[in-house]
Design a protein around this motif. Structure first.
Motif, PDB file in Angstrom:
ATOM      1  N   UNK A   4       1.161  -0.987  -2.200  1.00  0.00           N
ATOM      2  CA  UNK A   4       0.170  -1.753  -1.459  1.00  0.00           C
ATOM      3  C   UNK A   4       0.149  -1.290  -0.004  1.00  0.00           C
ATOM      4  N   UNK A   5      -0.953  -0.710   0.412  1.00  0.00           N
ATOM      5  CA  UNK A   5      -0.950  -0.038   1.701  1.00  0.00           C
ATOM      6  C   UNK A   5      -0.904  -0.990   2.896  1.00  0.00           C
ATOM      7  N   UNK A   6      -1.195  -2.263   2.682  1.00  0.00           N
ATOM      8  CA  UNK A   6      -1.224  -3.166   3.837  1.00  0.00           C
ATOM      9  C   UNK A   6       0.186  -3.595   4.195  1.00  0.00           C
ATOM     10  N   UNK A 125      -1.444   0.619   9.059  1.00  0.00           N
ATOM     11  CA  UNK A 125      -1.485   0.080   7.706  1.00  0.00           C
ATOM     12  C   UNK A 125      -0.585   0.896   6.778  1.00  0.00           C
TER      13      UNK A 125
ATOM     14  N   UNK B  41     -12.980  -4.387  -4.358  1.00  0.00           N
ATOM     15  CA  UNK B  41     -11.673  -4.373  -3.703  1.00  0.00           C
ATOM     16  C   UNK B  41     -11.319  -5.785  -3.231  1.00  0.00           C
ATOM     17  N   UNK B  48      -7.377  -9.678   7.514  1.00  0.00           N
ATOM     18  CA  UNK B  48      -7.275  -8.266   7.869  1.00  0.00           C
ATOM     19  C   UNK B  48      -8.509  -7.488   7.407  1.00  0.00           C
TER      20      UNK B  48
END
Lengths: 362, 321
Positions: A4-6, A125, B41, B48
């Motif tokens: 999960x890139x966040x 991120x 998505x 955010x």
């Protein structure tokens, strides 16, 4: 969930784990291809402009290499987005790529500075950002680019290897006045000429990387010049320069070629007729593939310096025929940069060794 | 007497209905596009995600409001984008080290904007020609100040643009504040009626004793100030200056005004509609990268989305009574 890139801590933890396992598996994890598992990763390409043939080839090179990597289960997917030379739009697109959760973004920036905010967001991120063929100034991005000092050095080294260090008259053909690439390459020539004190720059013209312009400009200055021993070029101008020398009834000096089809064809024709010898070099549109593999290797846990210098594609006399066969009429020489070659390029950058050259097609 | 009151009440009601219909179209388009993005998505549906999606629409929104003021006068401003580019150059060069100089340059630029507004009015020049010429003047000034992209935005500005206020992301707060401020000044206040009148019906206004020249000059000055604000905010986002950063703002701004219910004939504009229009147009670009349109088609596809939304607007206004 893991990529999960966040979630920066998780991504960082994963990278740490990957490098740890790698460290156990290979004695020297830093050399060669990093084998960390990237099969779940995605790589996107943010391109500032798609409206000329060089960029079209660049995008196709990226797409074909990425498709192959997906087939080989090296990455999970890829995407290309192009903005129409609008920097704000490209920044917005990078923001979107962050949201779409890409693991890495390679960027051909429309501006050296205006994407800094968006690139910083991506880094924050936890996304790997690789900028190529443009001087992005944001510190968190990896930069993949040519070194234009090497360009000038290769030109002068070839001249020295053929004619030696004796008094020579050098004509320099430059690009478009005021252009950044042109200025950096010219500065490289000035710097490198200092190492060959016997060589005398006797003239300069702006050939605008175009055969017709170069021919006109060289034809204009030739009558005022003594006999020329070598012509330094920036690519795209070699054919025109040769035509100007022929029209003036002068013997062809060493004209460095720039990997264009017309230049190579002329070189072959002169070689077959009277054994003419020269050398050709240039940038390749497929530098996008280098950026792609650099991003993949970073994801796989390889240690990569912040600046990765890409070797220029150099063509020597023996390989001329092989390269000429691969170039479409009116096109530029292009080459494939497979994963192992890029890993070697990275290693050479880390070890400060000479860059590996792109081997000639069979 | 009571009849007249009822009649005017009815007219006011119908006017309000028309306003609502004007805003409904861009708002629907915005919601649909957001729905598609969130469907593709879901992770984007967060604090955010919203701040990333709308970050770059903030400067566009102010540029569009500046354009709206000019369109309200029945003019058009083709120099808007180049002016924003010039402001990013001034901001990146001077706002940090010499804030007073930067502010002085901004005021000078705004005064120039107002001056050209007056010139357009006094000499009865076509605004499209004057502002087209001006766009090159602004670009020239920008390139003179900053020959290549560069400079740095002051830290407080970068910090502000990355600020995370409570409840909603900063771009959404700014959009709401700008829309409400615009609504109360332009659409609700009595002075707003005068401003709209300067574009829609200048003769009447003149007879009522207002100086059209003064009103127009003031409106151009306000447009310049809003474009300045757009440029400063954009500098905070990109962290640097670039004279060529925002040429697209000119036409996207016009698109946002028309999408939001404005009309080229002057007098009819909607600040709320313009703000929503600007958000919609900036999301239209994002949508394409989310649905993964091939790169060679993207430029064309963006045009098609613009066309569809604007065509919907024209169809809607034809049906309205």
């Amino acid at each position: 969930m893991n990529d999960h890139p966040f979630n920066r801590p998780t991504a960082l933890g994963l990278a740490l784990c990957a490098s740890l396992t790698l460290g156990v598996a290979a004695s020297n994890a830093d050399d060669g291809i990093a084998k960390g598992d990237t099969s779940g990763k995605t790589i996107a390409f943010s391109n500032s402009y798609a409206g000329n043939s060089f960029r079209q080839v660049m995008i196709k090179s990226f797409e074909s290499m990425a498709a192959q990597a997906v087939k080989d289960k090296l990455i999970a997917g890829s995407a290309v987005v192009s903005s129409n030379n609008s920097v704000t739009e490209q920044a917005a697109q990078i923001q979107n790529l962050i949201l779409q959760g890409y693991s890495a973004i390679i960027v051909l920036a429309g501006s050296d500075t205006a994407l800094n905010g968006a690139i910083k967001d991506a880094c924050n991120a936890g996304i790997v950002v690789v900028a190529f063929a443009s001087g992005v100034t944001e510190k968190c991005a990896y930069v993949v680019d040519y070194n234009l000092d090497s360009y000038a050095k290769a030109e002068l080294d070839f001249v020295a290897s053929k004619l030696g260090e004796k008094p020579l008259n050098i004509l320099e053909i430059r690009g478009i006045a005021g252009d950044g690439f042109e200025r950096r390459l010219h500065e490289g020539v000035e710097k490198m000429l200092k190492q060959h004190p016997a060589y005398k720059p006797v003239g300069q013209v702006y050939g605008q990387w175009t055969a017709t312009v170069a021919q006109k400009e060289v034809a204009g200055i030739l009558p005022s010049l003594p006999s020329i021993d070598a012509v330094l070029t920036q690519g795209g101008d070699g054919y025109g320069a040769a035509q100007a020398f022929k029209a003036a009834g002068r013997k062809l000096p060493i004209i460095i070629m720039g990997n264009r089809e017309d230049e190579l064809a002329l070189w072959k024709q002169e070689r077959d007729a009277n054994g003419y010898e020269t050398f050709s070099l240039g940038a390749t549109p497929s530098v996008s593939q280098v950026a792609f593999w650099v991003a993949q290797q970073i994801l796989a846990g390889k240690t990569v310096p912040k600046f990765v210098e890409v070797p220029l594609l150099q063509i020597y006399q023996p390989d001329l025929d092989a390269w000429l066969k691969t170039v479409p009429k009116g096109g530029v020489v292009n080459a494939e940069y497979p994963q192992d070659l890029v890993a070697k390029i990275i290693d050479a950058n880390v070890d400060k060794q000479p860059l590996p050259s792109v081997s000639a097609p069979k | 007497m009571s009849d007249a009151a009822r009649w005017s009440g009815l007219r006011a009601g119908r006017q309000r209905l028309r306003d609502a219909a004007d805003i409904a179209l861009p708002a629907t388009a915005l919601v649909v596009m957001l729905a598609v993005i969130f469907w593709i998505r879901p992770a984007a549906m967060s604090y955010f995600g919203f701040s990333l999606l709308f970050k770059l629409s903030t400067p566009l929104m102010f540029a569009a409001l500046a354009q709206m003021l000019v369109i309200m006068l029945g003019d058009i401003d083709l120099s808007n984008g180049a002016f924003v580019g010039l402001v990013t150059c001034i901001s990146a060069l001077y706002l940090g080290p010499q804030p007073m100089l930067a502010v002085a340059l901004f005021l000078l630029a705004i005064a120039a904007y107002a001056g050209f507004g007056l010139l357009i009015h006094v000499r009865q020049l076509p605004s499209i020609i004057v502002t087209l010429g001006l766009s090159f003047v602004w670009l020239g000034c920008g390139v003179t100040l900053l020959p290549g992209p560069g400079g740095t935005a002051p830290d407080w500005l970068i910090g502000f643009m990355n600020w995370r206020p409570p409840l909603m992301p900063l771009p959404i707060w700014l959009a709401i504040l700008a829309a409400l401020a615009g609504h109360f000044v332009i659409s609700r206040s009595s002075y707003g009626a005068v401003l709209r009148g300067a574009g829609g019906n200048p003769r009447t206004l003149q007879r009522a004793g207002w100086s059209i020249a003064a009103v127009k000059t003031g409106v151009y000055a306000a447009a310049g100030a809003l474009a300045c604000l757009a440029g400063v905010l954009l500098t905070g986002l990109t962290t640097s200056g670039d004279p060529n950063v925002a040429p697209a703002y000119t036409l996207l701004g016009v698109g946002a005004v028309i999408l939001g219910g404005g009309s080229f004939s002057g007098g009819f504009v909607s600040p709320i509609g313009t703000v929503i229009g600007a958000l919609t147009l900036s999301i239209a670009g994002s949508l394409l990268s989310f649905v993964q349109v091939p790169p060679t088609w993207q430029i064309g596809a963006q045009g098609v989305i613009l066309f569809l939304v604007l065509a919907g607007r024209v169809l809607l206004s034809e049906k309205a009574p």
